[in-house]
Design a protein around this motif. Structure first.
Motif, short mmCIF file in Angstrom:
data_model
loop_
_atom_site.label_atom_id
_atom_site.label_comp_id
_atom_site.label_asym_id
_atom_site.label_seq_id
_atom_site.Cartn_x
_atom_site.Cartn_y
_atom_site.Cartn_z
N GLN A 157 0.83 -1.21 0.00
CA GLN A 157 0.00 0.00 0.00
C GLN A 157 0.87 1.26 0.00
O GLN A 157 0.53 2.24 -0.66
CB GLN A 157 -0.91 0.00 1.24
CG GLN A 157 -2.08 -0.96 1.12
CD GLN A 157 -2.93 -0.92 2.38
OE1 GLN A 157 -2.44 -1.16 3.47
NE2 GLN A 157 -4.21 -0.62 2.21
N LEU A 188 0.78 4.14 -2.59
CA LEU A 188 0.50 5.49 -2.11
C LEU A 188 1.49 6.48 -2.72
O LEU A 188 1.12 7.57 -3.18
CB LEU A 188 0.57 5.53 -0.58
CG LEU A 188 0.18 6.85 0.07
CD1 LEU A 188 -1.30 7.12 -0.12
CD2 LEU A 188 0.50 6.82 1.57
N PRO A 220 -4.20 1.96 -2.13
CA PRO A 220 -3.56 3.01 -1.34
C PRO A 220 -4.57 3.90 -0.61
O PRO A 220 -4.21 4.58 0.35
CB PRO A 220 -2.81 3.83 -2.40
CG PRO A 220 -3.62 3.66 -3.64
CD PRO A 220 -4.26 2.30 -3.57
N LEU A 236 -4.98 3.37 3.20
CA LEU A 236 -3.81 3.46 4.09
C LEU A 236 -3.87 4.69 5.02
O LEU A 236 -3.67 4.55 6.23
CB LEU A 236 -2.51 3.46 3.27
CG LEU A 236 -1.22 3.40 4.06
CD1 LEU A 236 -1.17 2.16 4.94
CD2 LEU A 236 -0.02 3.40 3.13
#
Lengths: 755, 169
Positions: free
Chosen positions: A318, A322, A372, A375
């Motif tokens: 993730q 991101l 992402p 997160l």
């Protein structure tokens, strides 16, 4: 080495598809041979394995080696190719006694469910016996050799690649038939005594000798193509023909006469054929009791398994996504607003979509695993815990279906694919929405009830081959803590309320692996399952209920299925021209009203009418206990594969044609240099084939699922056919539309920089 | 029929298709300078669309294949004057004695083909004309893939009938 000799030896063409086929056959044989060797070591010797491998190599040599490359220029090379196909490859393959190993090498369900009814049928056995009857097989080989060496037929094969392949197929399969009784392939028993194979081979050699003599002693070139072909190394066409005749004569005769001699010697030794009958009895037992195999578990694979089980694996994934999303958003907002030069124009629309659907096809919902968007809220939840539960009335897919339809419309109406800035805002909006919803509400409310991307993956992962599920159901029977859903001190449980022992398919599963980490007995794995199994089941699944009784899920599926075709059709020249014509006729200032009308009709109105009409027609033949809603929802689920086929065809088209575009976009992003050159990528020749295959596979899985649903909800096969027919017509129409789309000129629309 | 079977059968089906090979029909054979040049085209008959043009260059004396030349192709459509230029190379050919160049002929009709061979600083040119038939329908080119679902449906129907008969019997 002499450069010409080196060039000749280098003239191999390893066609990927042919090599793949041979590898599949070799793997099946090896798998079956290993199993049979454990039971019948004296029958399945290393010699059999070597013979089969040699046969495959001979086949590969015939089709991919220099003899194939030079076959059009030299009759000698072509004759060697024919000898490999007629004498060497089939005989070696049959010496490997391939029938039982190949059948035992197949997965159990293929052997039992798919091939079983054919293998057990009377007609199949009769045809099989007739084909390898010595009279039939001798005539087959003799006629194939004679006919294909006639000048007009041979010329046809030389001029047409397709006929050349037909010629090779005739040679190979006629030779398989011919050598079958000579080798004495199991299963089966000799129709004639073994000694009769000696005149059988000798007579075949007579035919071969006759043809060889014609080639060797002819005073003119029999095949005009070789007269026209450039002569290599000064070899005249007539000399080449005589050499080919000699090759056919001498090695060809050896191939017939050596086995005849061996058979003659064996015939002199009595009682050699008895073990064959004993084996036949044993074979039946061997084939009857094929044990059921355990599903393959991705988490137990040597390298990938430990990586996936690593506690922080998902966080790492993730975090990487991101960073990538951040780069895309920054470039979209502040970079050049030229789609192919901007990360926001390239990565989400060309690469991410293509890779996500391929991951769905080959594995499962890997996008949600690496998502992402969740997160930041996960990190925030360490400080602020959500207080509310998602409202009971909103616990359905209606909001997500509405958002998905809106997204599909906005994508086309506002050309999102051509606007890096809009793409960046969508990404940022996504982060904000996920953060706000999940800070307020407990669990994965955003994923389960709102996220359109998540719904896309939830629905299509129903046809994925991998599922997060329980390894041994009996172990869960004795579990009292239910950590997989409740969590424990060090690991949260499933945020989407999927209780592993009662989980059904992949629907609503984000592949987060929280359950894997939480399970104290390590009883949850990523296992293989039958793709599309849950499309035809009526069981209640944990956290999702009965999918075939949920109109919200049916609506979502209809939007996705018809959206796939409308979205792909919007890329084609004829559809775009048609929309522009209407735009001109109506004298509208913008294309948005036209797009809105097209999407309203194509994604909402037409699917709704079709589903209602099909449900109305089908209900005439259904069982009384099945409601019309259940019927329509069940068959709507069955349409998922054909829609997925279209998404695959569409996104793989973008990925294959624009895959290299990320390199210059990243280079530009890192160097902030906007003057780089962006050559268009070539369009691969295999692309239409793959797209058609995706569509065809989707249609077949849809029809199969619909058939199983129809059998479940109606009495008798005739009624089942009647119940499913309107849905089969819809599936067929969607498939036809997909084929039409594949054959249309596509507009790359900003995903490629054209010179 | 189970889905994994469909997948397996599709792999087998896909694997049966073969790639377009170089070589093909002889379109032009001429002696130019120190060379004998033979031009092949594939598919046969030649039609508009993606085609493979390959050349065998031989020494006029002894007909030894020449492997170290630079071979340039120029194709010009006679009706529209549209032109294609390509460099043929041995890397692109199956038969490594040939120089091959995959090109896309955009229209049917007569095309002039000009071959230029550069070797040891010498330039040799040859020219000729080839006939190009209209484009084959894409459906015709991919008929196997289009016919795959109906074939599988028929096989499935037969299978169901066999099961049905067994159940009755």
């Amino acid at each position: 080495m002499d450069p010409v000799a080196a060039a000749v030896l280098a003239s191999w063409t390893l066609d990927l598809r042919a090599v793949c086929l041979l590898l599949v056959v070799a793997s099946l044989y090896l798998r079956g041979w290993l199993r049979l060797r454990a039971e019948l070591p004296h029958k399945y010797t290393a010699g059999r394995l070597a013979a089969f491998a040699g046969g495959l190599f001979a086949l590969l040599s015939a089709l991919a080696s220099p003899v194939d490359a030079f076959g059009g220029l030299l009759l000698t090379a072509h004759m060697i190719q024919h000898l490999l196909l007629l004498m060497v490859a089939p005989a070696l393959l049959l010496l490997g006694q391939p029938v039982l190993p190949l059948l035992r090498g197949l997965p159990r369900w293929v052997f039992k469910d798919a091939l079983g009814p054919f293998l057990a049928s009377r007609e199949f056995r009769q045809v099989g016996r007739a084909m390898v009857h010595p009279v039939v097989s001798w005539l087959a080989l003799a006629s194939v050799i004679t006919i294909w060496h006639m000048s007009p037929v041979y010329e046809l094969a030389l001029r047409s690649q397709a006929w050349h392949e037909v010629e090779h197929a005739c040679f190979f399969w006629a030779a398989i038939m011919f050598w079958w009784p000579v080798v004495g392939v199991w299963p089966g028993h000799a129709v004639w005594p073994r000694w009769t194979m000696i005149p059988y081979l000798a007579l075949a050699d007579l035919v071969n000798t006759g043809l060889s003599a014609v080639l060797s002693f002819s005073d003119h070139v029999l095949y005009p193509s070789y007269q026209l072909a450039p002569r290599l190394w000064g070899i005249s066409a007539l000399d080449d023909q005589a050499t080919a005749g000699a090759i056919m004569w001498v090695p060809g005769s050896i191939a017939f006469l050596v086995p005849a001699v061996i058979l003659g010697m064996r015939a002199l030794e009595a009682g050699r054929t008895r073990p064959l009958q004993r084996t036949t009895t044993r074979r039946s037992a061997v084939m009857r009791h094929i044990p059921a195999g355990k599903p393959w578990d991705l988490l137990r694979t040597p390298i990938l398994g430990p990586i996936l089980r690593y506690r922080h694996f998902r966080r790492c994934l993730q975090a990487a996504m991101l960073l990538l999303a951040g780069a895309v958003a920054v470039d979209g907002l502040f970079g050049p607003q030229v789609t192919p030069m901007n990360l926001a124009g390239v990565l989400p629309w060309t690469h991410w979509r293509g890779l996500a659907v391929i991951a769905l096809l080959l594995a499962g919902n890997l996008f949600c695993m690496a998502c992402p968007f969740t997160l930041p809220r996960d990190l925030a939840r360490r400080v602020v815990a959500p207080r509310y539960r998602w409202p009971r009335r909103l616990r359905s897919k209606w909001i997500a279906a509405g958002l998905l339809a809106t997204y599909l419309w906005a994508y086309e109406a506002f050309s999102l694919w051509d606007s890096p800035r809009a793409t960046a805002w969508i990404i940022l909006g996504y982060f904000i929405a996920a953060f706000v919803v999940d800070i307020l509400f407990k669990g994965a409310s955003f994923c389960k009830y709102m996220c359109p991307i998540g719904q896309f993956h939830f629905v299509h992962s129903l046809v994925s081959p991998l599922q997060v599920r329980v390894r041994e159901p009996a172990v869960c029977g004795s579990c009292s803590t239910h950590d997989c859903i409740r969590g424990n001190g060090h690991q949260r449980g499933c945020e989407l309320n999927l209780f592993q022992p009662k989980k059904l398919g992949n629907f609503d599963c984000t592949f987060c692996l929280d359950c894997v980490q939480a399970c104290p007995t390590q009883n949850v794995g990523i296992l293989t399952g039958l793709p599309g199994q849950s499309l035809r089941e009526e069981h209640r699944g944990s956290g999702i209920g009965r999918l075939n009784r949920r109109p919200d899920v049916a609506a979502l599926v209809l939007i996705l299925v018809f959206g796939a075709f409308v979205n792909a059709a919007g890329m084609t020249d004829p559809v775009m021209m048609w929309m522009h014509r209407w735009h001109g006729r109506l004298r509208l200032g913008s294309m948005v009203p036209i797009m809105t009308a097209v999407y309203l009709c194509g994604v909402l109105i037409v699917p709704g009418i079709l589903a209602t009409a099909c449900g109305w027609v089908s209900q005439c033949w259904k069982r009384e206990t099945v409601t019309r809603k259940e019927l329509a929802c069940s068959f709507t689920l069955a349409l998922i594969p054909v829609g997925f086929g279209m998404w695959l065809a569409h996104f793989s088209n973008h990925l294959a044609t624009g895959w290299s575009s990320f390199v210059p976009a990243i280079e530009r992003f890192l160097s902030r240099d906007a003057s780089a050159d962006y050559p268009p990528g070539p369009i691969p020749g295999w692309l239409p084939s793959v797209e058609l295959l995706f569509l065809g596979m989707g249609l077949l899985l849809t029809l199969h699922s619909a058939w199983r649903v129809a059998c479940r909800i109606s009495e008798g096969r005739r009624r089942a056919v009647a119940v499913m027919s309107p849905w089969a017509v819809v599936a067929g129409a969607l498939y036809s539309a997909g084929v039409w789309i594949v054959f249309q000129p596509m507009q790359m629309r900003g995903t490629m920089m054209m010179r | 029929m189970k889905p994994r079977k469909l997948l397996l059968l599709s792999v087998v089906f896909l694997a049966q298709a073969t790639a377009l090979a170089d070589g093909g029909a002889v379109q032009l054979r001429t002696e130019a300078g120190a060379f004998v040049i033979t031009v092949f085209t594939s598919p046969a008959p030649l039609s508009a669309g993606p085609v493979d043009i390959s050349l065998l260059v031989q020494n006029r004396d002894g007909l030894e294949p020449v492997l170290d030349a630079d071979v340039l192709l120029a194709l010009r459509a006679q009706p529209s004057r549209s032109e294609i230029r390509a460099q043929a190379s041995r890397q692109k050919s199956q038969n490594k004695l040939l120089y091959a160049a995959p090109v896309t002929l955009v229209e049917s009709g007569k095309w002039q083909i000009a071959v230029t061979i550069l070797r040891n600083g010498e330039r040799t040119a040859a020219a000729g004309t080839i006939d190009v038939a209209p484009t084959r329908e894409m459906v015709a080119s991919y008929w196997g893939y289009v016919a795959f679902p109906p074939f599988m449906i028929v096989a499935f129907v037969v299978r169901e009938r066999l099961i049905c008969r067994k159940e009755r019997g």
